[in-house]
Design a protein around this motif. Structure first.
Motif, PDB file in Angstrom:
ATOM      1  N   GLU A 121      46.690   1.519   3.805  1.00 33.29           N
ATOM      2  CA  GLU A 121      46.173   2.871   3.586  1.00 33.29           C
ATOM      3  C   GLU A 121      44.683   2.972   3.903  1.00 33.29           C
ATOM      4  O   GLU A 121      44.240   3.896   4.563  1.00 33.29           O
ATOM      5  CB  GLU A 121      46.450   3.316   2.158  1.00 33.29           C
ATOM      6  N   GLY A 122      43.906   2.011   3.427  1.00 33.72           N
ATOM      7  CA  GLY A 122      42.469   2.023   3.678  1.00 33.72           C
ATOM      8  C   GLY A 122      42.089   1.314   4.961  1.00 33.72           C
ATOM      9  O   GLY A 122      40.938   1.354   5.382  1.00 33.72           O
ATOM     10  N   ASN A 123      43.054   0.637   5.583  1.00 36.90           N
ATOM     11  CA  ASN A 123      42.850  -0.156   6.799  1.00 36.90           C
ATOM     12  C   ASN A 123      41.731  -1.178   6.584  1.00 36.90           C
ATOM     13  O   ASN A 123      40.817  -1.307   7.377  1.00 36.90           O
ATOM     14  CB  ASN A 123      42.567   0.735   8.010  1.00 36.90           C
ATOM     15  N   ILE A 124      41.868  -1.905   5.465  1.00 35.67           N
ATOM     16  CA  ILE A 124      40.855  -2.893   5.091  1.00 35.67           C
ATOM     17  C   ILE A 124      41.508  -4.274   5.033  1.00 35.67           C
ATOM     18  O   ILE A 124      42.526  -4.466   4.367  1.00 35.67           O
ATOM     19  CB  ILE A 124      40.211  -2.556   3.737  1.00 35.67           C
ATOM     20  N   LEU A 125      40.891  -5.204   5.728  1.00 35.57           N
ATOM     21  CA  LEU A 125      41.332  -6.594   5.745  1.00 35.57           C
ATOM     22  C   LEU A 125      40.491  -7.367   4.735  1.00 35.57           C
ATOM     23  O   LEU A 125      39.266  -7.234   4.715  1.00 35.57           O
ATOM     24  CB  LEU A 125      41.121  -7.176   7.152  1.00 35.57           C
ATOM     25  N   THR A 126      41.149  -8.149   3.888  1.00 35.71           N
ATOM     26  CA  THR A 126      40.435  -9.017   2.963  1.00 35.71           C
ATOM     27  C   THR A 126      40.657 -10.453   3.406  1.00 35.71           C
ATOM     28  O   THR A 126      41.791 -10.896   3.548  1.00 35.71           O
ATOM     29  CB  THR A 126      40.926  -8.829   1.511  1.00 35.71           C
ATOM     30  N   LEU A 127      39.552 -11.141   3.642  1.00 34.24           N
ATOM     31  CA  LEU A 127      39.583 -12.535   4.068  1.00 34.24           C
ATOM     32  C   LEU A 127      39.074 -13.430   2.954  1.00 34.24           C
ATOM     33  O   LEU A 127      38.222 -13.026   2.164  1.00 34.24           O
ATOM     34  CB  LEU A 127      38.658 -12.750   5.276  1.00 34.24           C
ATOM     35  N   HIS A 128      39.577 -14.652   2.919  1.00 35.57           N
ATOM     36  CA  HIS A 128      38.955 -15.676   2.088  1.00 35.57           C
ATOM     37  C   HIS A 128      38.170 -16.564   3.042  1.00 35.57           C
ATOM     38  O   HIS A 128      38.691 -17.029   4.055  1.00 35.57           O
ATOM     39  CB  HIS A 128      39.979 -16.509   1.320  1.00 35.57           C
ATOM     40  N   VAL A 129      36.894 -16.775   2.711  1.00 37.60           N
ATOM     41  CA  VAL A 129      36.001 -17.526   3.581  1.00 37.60           C
ATOM     42  C   VAL A 129      35.465 -18.731   2.819  1.00 37.60           C
ATOM     43  O   VAL A 129      34.989 -18.590   1.687  1.00 37.60           O
ATOM     44  CB  VAL A 129      34.829 -16.634   4.066  1.00 37.60           C
ATOM     45  N   LEU A 130      35.545 -19.893   3.434  1.00 34.92           N
ATOM     46  CA  LEU A 130      35.101 -21.130   2.806  1.00 34.92           C
ATOM     47  C   LEU A 130      33.588 -21.149   2.607  1.00 34.92           C
ATOM     48  O   LEU A 130      33.096 -21.593   1.571  1.00 34.92           O
ATOM     49  CB  LEU A 130      35.522 -22.335   3.662  1.00 34.92           C
ATOM     50  N   ASP A 131      32.843 -20.661   3.579  1.00 35.45           N
ATOM     51  CA  ASP A 131      31.377 -20.660   3.498  1.00 35.45           C
ATOM     52  C   ASP A 131      30.878 -19.236   3.755  1.00 35.45           C
ATOM     53  O   ASP A 131      30.576 -18.872   4.878  1.00 35.45           O
ATOM     54  CB  ASP A 131      30.788 -21.641   4.518  1.00 35.45           C
ATOM     55  N   LEU A 132      30.795 -18.463   2.693  1.00 31.95           N
ATOM     56  CA  LEU A 132      30.439 -17.046   2.807  1.00 31.95           C
ATOM     57  C   LEU A 132      28.942 -16.872   2.536  1.00 31.95           C
ATOM     58  O   LEU A 132      28.522 -16.483   1.459  1.00 31.95           O
ATOM     59  CB  LEU A 132      31.271 -16.217   1.833  1.00 31.95           C
ATOM     60  N   ALA A 133      28.133 -17.176   3.543  1.00 31.74           N
ATOM     61  CA  ALA A 133      26.683 -17.066   3.392  1.00 31.74           C
ATOM     62  C   ALA A 133      26.231 -15.614   3.545  1.00 31.74           C
ATOM     63  O   ALA A 133      25.476 -15.099   2.727  1.00 31.74           O
ATOM     64  CB  ALA A 133      25.986 -17.949   4.415  1.00 31.74           C
ATOM     65  N   ASP A 134      26.696 -14.934   4.598  1.00 36.47           N
ATOM     66  CA  ASP A 134      26.288 -13.559   4.871  1.00 36.47           C
ATOM     67  C   ASP A 134      27.539 -12.753   5.240  1.00 36.47           C
ATOM     68  O   ASP A 134      27.976 -12.753   6.389  1.00 36.47           O
ATOM     69  CB  ASP A 134      25.261 -13.529   6.008  1.00 36.47           C
ATOM     70  N   GLY A 135      28.084 -12.068   4.245  1.00 38.25           N
ATOM     71  CA  GLY A 135      29.331 -11.326   4.435  1.00 38.25           C
ATOM     72  C   GLY A 135      29.229 -10.219   5.465  1.00 38.25           C
ATOM     73  O   GLY A 135      30.138 -10.039   6.279  1.00 38.25           O
ATOM     74  N   GLU A 136      28.137  -9.478   5.459  1.00 42.90           N
ATOM     75  CA  GLU A 136      27.975  -8.377   6.414  1.00 42.90           C
ATOM     76  C   GLU A 136      27.923  -8.885   7.847  1.00 42.90           C
ATOM     77  O   GLU A 136      28.519  -8.299   8.743  1.00 42.90           O
ATOM     78  CB  GLU A 136      26.728  -7.568   6.098  1.00 42.90           C
ATOM     79  N   ALA A 137      27.219  -9.983   8.048  1.00 44.99           N
ATOM     80  CA  ALA A 137      27.124 -10.557   9.401  1.00 44.99           C
ATOM     81  C   ALA A 137      28.484 -11.058   9.869  1.00 44.99           C
ATOM     82  O   ALA A 137      28.858 -10.859  11.029  1.00 44.99           O
ATOM     83  CB  ALA A 137      26.102 -11.685   9.428  1.00 44.99           C
ATOM     84  N   LEU A 138      29.235 -11.693   8.972  1.00 40.17           N
ATOM     85  CA  LEU A 138      30.560 -12.196   9.340  1.00 40.17           C
ATOM     86  C   LEU A 138      31.512 -11.040   9.642  1.00 40.17           C
ATOM     87  O   LEU A 138      32.274 -11.091  10.607  1.00 40.17           O
ATOM     88  CB  LEU A 138      31.120 -13.091   8.237  1.00 40.17           C
ATOM     89  N   ALA A 139      31.483  -9.988   8.833  1.00 41.09           N
ATOM     90  CA  ALA A 139      32.339  -8.822   9.081  1.00 41.09           C
ATOM     91  C   ALA A 139      32.013  -8.202  10.433  1.00 41.09           C
ATOM     92  O   ALA A 139      32.907  -7.852  11.209  1.00 41.09           O
ATOM     93  CB  ALA A 139      32.179  -7.796   7.968  1.00 41.09           C
ATOM     94  N   SER A 140      30.731  -8.079  10.726  1.00 41.67           N
ATOM     95  CA  SER A 140      30.310  -7.530  12.013  1.00 41.67           C
ATOM     96  C   SER A 140      30.759  -8.423  13.168  1.00 41.67           C
ATOM     97  O   SER A 140      31.214  -7.941  14.208  1.00 41.67           O
ATOM     98  CB  SER A 140      28.787  -7.377  12.026  1.00 41.67           C
TER      99      SER A 140
END
Length: 155
Positions: A121-140
């Motif tokens: 419905e929201g067209n949102i993907l949720t990922l699990h990331v082992l090393d999530l230093a910068d979430g915005e940069a990774l999403a981009s």
């Protein structure tokens, strides 16, 4: 027609018989199998952007290799001691089922990330990331490196 004949031949080989009854039953089963396959496949067509698909494949291979090295460094304790694993919500524009399936394969094949949830419905993907230093940069990065080419290929 090839699939039908292959299924029929498989049926006859498994039954080790060319009796008329087996041929008729095999043809009926092959016909039902083919009809089921067509319904499951949905709409098919030619690859829209073969060069984009080839470049995406190359990018994924390189990213998987780089990610293997990064995960190996984490496992071996090399680099910074503090790592923060976590979940990342990535809003998507991609809606084509085949494109989403390809994105799921890419994300899951890349060590250190896994597809955790998809909210249709929201067209949102949720990922699990082992090393999530910068979430915005990774999403981009995911949107630019994978989603954009997948949209060109599948939409």
């Amino acid at each position: 027609m090839k699939i039908f004949l292959t299924l029929l031949a498989l049926w006859l080989a498994l039954n080790e018989s060319l009796a008329p009854g087996h041929i008729l039953l095999g043809a009926a089963i092959a016909g039902l199998g083919l009809a089921s396959l067509r319904r499951l496949q949905g709409r098919t067509g030619a690859v829209r952007r073969p060069m984009t698909a080839l470049l995406l494949l190359l990018r994924v291979v390189i990213d998987v290799l780089r990610s293997n090295v990064a995960v190996a460094r984490i496992v071996l304790g090399l680099g910074p001691a503090r790592r923060a694993a976590g979940f990342l919500a990535v809003p998507l524009e991609l809606r084509a089922p085949a494109g989403l399936a390809a994105l799921a394969c890419i994300v899951t094949a890349t060590p250190g990330t896994s597809w955790a949830l998809y909210d249709r419905e929201g067209n949102i993907l949720t990922l699990h990331v082992l090393d999530l230093a910068d979430g915005e940069a990774l999403a981009s990065e995911i949107k630019q490196r994978y989603e954009r080419p997948l949209m060109e290929i599948f939409e």
